[in-house]
Design an enzyme around this catalytic site. Structure first.
Site, PDB file in Angstrom:
ATOM      1  NE  ARG A 103      -3.856  -2.168   2.293  1.00  0.00           N
ATOM      2  CZ  ARG A 103      -3.731  -3.503   2.352  1.00  0.00           C
ATOM      3  NH1 ARG A 103      -2.561  -4.054   2.599  1.00  0.00           N
ATOM      4  NH2 ARG A 103      -4.778  -4.283   2.153  1.00  0.00           N
ATOM      5  CG  HIS A 128      -0.951  -5.614  -4.347  1.00  0.00           C
ATOM      6  ND1 HIS A 128       0.137  -5.531  -3.516  1.00  0.00           N
ATOM      7  CD2 HIS A 128      -1.779  -6.545  -3.780  1.00  0.00           C
ATOM      8  CE1 HIS A 128      -0.015  -6.374  -2.501  1.00  0.00           C
ATOM      9  NE2 HIS A 128      -1.177  -6.992  -2.630  1.00  0.00           N
ATOM     10  CG  HIS A 202      -0.019 -11.499  -3.865  1.00  0.00           C
ATOM     11  ND1 HIS A 202      -0.952 -12.299  -3.263  1.00  0.00           N
ATOM     12  CD2 HIS A 202      -0.156 -10.285  -3.281  1.00  0.00           C
ATOM     13  CE1 HIS A 202      -1.635 -11.591  -2.376  1.00  0.00           C
ATOM     14  NE2 HIS A 202      -1.169 -10.367  -2.366  1.00  0.00           N
ATOM     15  CG  ASP A 274      -3.198  -8.036   5.174  1.00  0.00           C
ATOM     16  OD1 ASP A 274      -2.126  -8.031   4.537  1.00  0.00           O
ATOM     17  OD2 ASP A 274      -4.298  -7.700   4.681  1.00  0.00           O
ATOM     18  CD  GLU A 338       1.869 -10.279  -0.235  1.00  0.00           C
ATOM     19  OE1 GLU A 338       1.800  -9.133  -0.694  1.00  0.00           O
ATOM     20  OE2 GLU A 338       1.005 -10.746   0.525  1.00  0.00           O
TER      21      GLU A 338
END
Ligand code: BGC
Length: 374
Positions: A103, A128, A202, A274, A338
């Site tokens: 982000r 992304h 990803h 996350d 990631e």
């Protein structure tokens, strides 16, 4: 009639997940068209039973067959068998992500005194790479075979201004499968104007095999003493918070599900994990970042990277509404690791810089390697 049916099944779809193991090397097959441009499916195979299927549409890894403790290969990557699935709806399954993975707060940043506005495709924030990031473009692809390794070199030139970013970005990303069951990813980029760059991969993994439940019993080790907490929209506060004493401490092997629903503000913001973890050790050196083991299948994955950070995402936004490979993808049925620079770095002066300038080269390396429990 019966013989016709038999013939039909023998010549069945090449993307059949149960297809016999291909010979070691690289195979290429048509995979469909994107806006009239043909795209291909590449199958990389070694003699150890590992197989990676990928397409040059979005650099997407569609399948990842890895042997379990019995030596039986199973597909451990969430995704689709066909191109249509990826074109219709995908939460970045298997994709190559850029120009900026993760982000950027407020979908804008200021660089050398100039402010750049990007697509706000995640609430008010940029995620992304925008509406049509590198996961949705067709890459040029060149397969190669060398002793002990085979792969595909993907190339894409992102035009100046694409998705709002400054500068023409020339990229080469190489996916390699080695004889040692390692999936290596090498990123290289140059630019003609200063621009943020943060490329990542990803793939959603389920080491038990796609369709075999959730990933909550997988045991994770993350070589990260700190993480970057965020606000309710997961934009970093700028703090590097120690993981010690929090549900984010994976410095010792811990089941992913052990604290995933803990009463914790950061867990609440992510709906689980996350978050970006600050990897220990020197960024730029290839070092162990993470290890995941599935006690049932016995599969083990290690992640080595040159990047300073890693986003650990537990598929919290999957809700069973997407079906691929005959499986409906339920909440937490896959996890992503990631490798990356930290989220929102273009707006965070204290974070390692993601700005690439003319005359410099962006290089990054990540290796996902597979083994089984003893
Ligand atoms: C993000 C998640 C997002 C997922 C799919 C991850 O990298 O951190 O918040 O839902 O990608 O878009």
């Amino acid at each position: 009639m019966l013989s016709l049916l038999l013939m039909a099944s023998c010549t069945g779809a090449p993307d059949d997940a149960e297809a016999p193991e291909p010979a070691p090397g690289v195979q290429v097959a048509p995979f469909g068209e994107v806006d009239g441009v043909p795209v291909e499916l590449f199958t990389l195979a070694n003699a150890q039973g590992m197989e990676i299927r990928l397409t040059n549409y979005g650099g997407i890894v569609t399948h990842l067959f890895v042997p379990d403790a019995e030596g039986t290969p199973g597909d451990i990557a969430l995704g689709y068998d066909t191109l249509e699935g990826y074109l219709e709806q995908t939460p970045y399954f298997g994709s190559l992500i850029g120009r900026y993975g993760n982000r950027i707060g407020g979908a804008s940043f200021t660089l050398d005194g100039e402010t750049w506005t990007l697509a706000a495709n995640d609430g008010p924030n940029h995620l992304h790479g925008g509406e049509r990031g590198f996961d949705k473009v067709v890459w040029a692809a060149e397969p190669f075979e060398e002793t002990g390794r085979r792969g595909v070199r993907l190339a894409y030139t992102s035009p100046d201004g694409e998705e709002g970013y400054p500068g023409t970005l020339d990229m080469e990303v190489t996916y390699t499968l080695t004889d040692e069951n390692a999936f290596e990813i090498d990123y290289h980029a140059t630019t003609d104007k200063a621009t943020p760059v943060n490329l990542t991969q990803h793939t959603y993994f389920n080491l038990a095999g796609v369709g075999n439940g959730d990933i909550l019993d997988h045991e994770l080790t993350l070589l990260a003493d700190r993480f970057t907490p965020g606000d309710e929209m997961l934009i970093p506060t700028g703090e590097l918070q120690p993981v010690e004493g929090t549900p984010f401490d994976f410095t010792e092997p811990t089941a992913i599900g052990a604290r995933i629903d803990a009463d914790d503000t950061q867990i609440a913001y992510g709906g689980g994990y996350d978050h970006n973890f600050v990897l220990n050790g020197e960024a730029g050196a290839l070092r162990l970042a993470a290890r995941v083991a599935d006690p049932v299948s016995g599969r083990v994955m290690e992640v080595h990277t040159t990047e300073p950070g890693i986003q650990f995402y537990t598929g919290n936004f999957l809700d069973g509404s997407i079906t691929g490979k005959g499986v409906s993808y339920e909440r937490r049925s896959g996890f992503c690791l990631e490798t990356q620079h930290f989220p929102d770095s273009p707006n965070q002066n204290a974070f390692p810089s993601t700005i690439l300038r003319p005359g410099e080269a962006y290089t990054s390396r990540t290796v996902y390697s597979f083994d089984v429990l003893p």
